[in-house]
Motif scaffolding. Sequence first.
Motif, PDB file in Angstrom:
ATOM      1  N   ILE A  47       0.841  -1.201   0.000  1.00  0.00           N
ATOM      2  CA  ILE A  47       0.000   0.000   0.000  1.00  0.00           C
ATOM      3  C   ILE A  47       0.877   1.252   0.000  1.00  0.00           C
ATOM      4  CG2 ILE A  47      -1.659   1.327   1.374  1.00  0.00           C
ATOM      5  CD1 ILE A  47      -2.748  -1.446   2.284  1.00  0.00           C
ATOM      6  N   GLU A  48       1.941   1.225   0.787  1.00  0.00           N
ATOM      7  CA  GLU A  48       2.859   2.369   0.827  1.00  0.00           C
ATOM      8  C   GLU A  48       3.533   2.574  -0.533  1.00  0.00           C
ATOM      9  OE1 GLU A  48       5.408   1.673   4.193  1.00  0.00           O
ATOM     10  OE2 GLU A  48       3.707   1.799   5.583  1.00  0.00           O
ATOM     11  N   ARG A  49       3.930   1.483  -1.193  1.00  0.00           N
ATOM     12  CA  ARG A  49       4.530   1.593  -2.533  1.00  0.00           C
ATOM     13  C   ARG A  49       3.518   2.170  -3.520  1.00  0.00           C
ATOM     14  NH1 ARG A  49       7.389  -2.813  -1.046  1.00  0.00           N
ATOM     15  NH2 ARG A  49       5.819  -4.356  -1.610  1.00  0.00           N
ATOM     16  N   PHE A  50       2.292   1.669  -3.450  1.00  0.00           N
ATOM     17  CA  PHE A  50       1.243   2.133  -4.352  1.00  0.00           C
ATOM     18  C   PHE A  50       0.977   3.628  -4.141  1.00  0.00           C
ATOM     19  CE2 PHE A  50      -3.275   2.852  -5.279  1.00  0.00           C
ATOM     20  CZ  PHE A  50      -3.264   2.558  -6.623  1.00  0.00           C
ATOM     21  N   ASN A  51       0.856   4.056  -2.885  1.00  0.00           N
ATOM     22  CA  ASN A  51       0.636   5.480  -2.599  1.00  0.00           C
ATOM     23  C   ASN A  51       1.805   6.327  -3.090  1.00  0.00           C
ATOM     24  OD1 ASN A  51      -1.939   5.336  -1.570  1.00  0.00           O
ATOM     25  ND2 ASN A  51      -1.272   5.178   0.549  1.00  0.00           N
ATOM     26  N   ALA A  52       3.026   5.814  -2.966  1.00  0.00           N
ATOM     27  CA  ALA A  52       4.193   6.552  -3.471  1.00  0.00           C
ATOM     28  C   ALA A  52       4.110   6.705  -4.991  1.00  0.00           C
ATOM     29  CB  ALA A  52       5.482   5.833  -3.071  1.00  0.00           C
ATOM     30  N   GLU A  53       3.653   5.658  -5.677  1.00  0.00           N
ATOM     31  CA  GLU A  53       3.490   5.732  -7.130  1.00  0.00           C
ATOM     32  C   GLU A  53       2.412   6.748  -7.503  1.00  0.00           C
ATOM     33  OE1 GLU A  53       2.714   1.746  -8.454  1.00  0.00           O
ATOM     34  OE2 GLU A  53       4.623   1.019  -7.639  1.00  0.00           O
ATOM     35  N   LEU A  54       1.321   6.770  -6.745  1.00  0.00           N
ATOM     36  CA  LEU A  54       0.265   7.755  -7.007  1.00  0.00           C
ATOM     37  C   LEU A  54       0.757   9.173  -6.746  1.00  0.00           C
ATOM     38  CD1 LEU A  54      -2.995   6.120  -5.639  1.00  0.00           C
ATOM     39  CD2 LEU A  54      -2.322   6.461  -8.016  1.00  0.00           C
ATOM     40  N   ARG A  55       1.539   9.362  -5.690  1.00  0.00           N
ATOM     41  CA  ARG A  55       2.093  10.698  -5.403  1.00  0.00           C
ATOM     42  C   ARG A  55       2.957  11.168  -6.570  1.00  0.00           C
ATOM     43  NH1 ARG A  55       1.353  12.388  -0.193  1.00  0.00           N
ATOM     44  NH2 ARG A  55       0.744  10.778   1.277  1.00  0.00           N
ATOM     45  N   GLU A  56       3.746  10.269  -7.123  1.00  0.00           N
ATOM     46  CA  GLU A  56       4.597  10.628  -8.265  1.00  0.00           C
ATOM     47  C   GLU A  56       3.736  10.933  -9.491  1.00  0.00           C
ATOM     48  OE1 GLU A  56       7.950   8.544 -11.060  1.00  0.00           O
ATOM     49  OE2 GLU A  56       7.917   8.020  -8.938  1.00  0.00           O
ATOM     50  N   LEU A  57       2.734  10.121  -9.742  1.00  0.00           N
ATOM     51  CA  LEU A  57       1.858  10.310 -10.899  1.00  0.00           C
ATOM     52  C   LEU A  57       1.090  11.632 -10.816  1.00  0.00           C
ATOM     53  CD1 LEU A  57       0.451   9.077 -13.452  1.00  0.00           C
ATOM     54  CD2 LEU A  57      -1.261   8.181 -11.863  1.00  0.00           C
ATOM     55  N   LEU A  58       0.592  11.959  -9.632  1.00  0.00           N
ATOM     56  CA  LEU A  58      -0.253  13.143  -9.468  1.00  0.00           C
ATOM     57  C   LEU A  58       0.542  14.425  -9.235  1.00  0.00           C
ATOM     58  CD1 LEU A  58      -3.054  11.503  -7.308  1.00  0.00           C
ATOM     59  CD2 LEU A  58      -3.162  12.125  -9.741  1.00  0.00           C
ATOM     60  N   GLY A  59       1.811  14.305  -8.927  1.00  0.00           N
ATOM     61  CA  GLY A  59       2.654  15.488  -8.778  1.00  0.00           C
ATOM     62  C   GLY A  59       2.538  16.157  -7.424  1.00  0.00           C
TER      63      GLY A  59
END
Length: 149
Positions: A118-130
Amino acid sequence: MSEPRHDGLPLPDQRLYFLLQRAAHQLRTGVDRRCLAAAGVTTAQLGALFAVHDEPGITQQGLARVLGLRESAVTGLVARLTRAGLVARRPHPREHRAVVLELTGDGTAALAAARPEIERFNAELRELLGEGGFERTAAALHRLAYWEP
């Protein structure tokens, strides 16, 4: 297809409901695969496990409220979690017809196994969304999730 902008590029799709449905499906199927591989649970099961963890003594009715599901759907979900040994049902201390849901050791282990994913996924979303986009998106989705049109 949308109308072109003044610079000749098409405008982004403005069908918000369609985009929300598509994004939800895309995210759910991708994260389900990852959570199943990491912890042996789906995102729906994981949501229930987090709710049981976060609200000790929660009933099935309370779980339905937290998850925004009908009680009949939660009955099936809890049955699957119980069969899998992730949740236990205990008699409610004051309501003779109600049961209290508790995580088992395996349920606690499933949550622990899923957290890094979940933490990895949220980190990926943070990168995607800026920068700031993750927080703004989370706030907007929270408003939509509790909006009553």
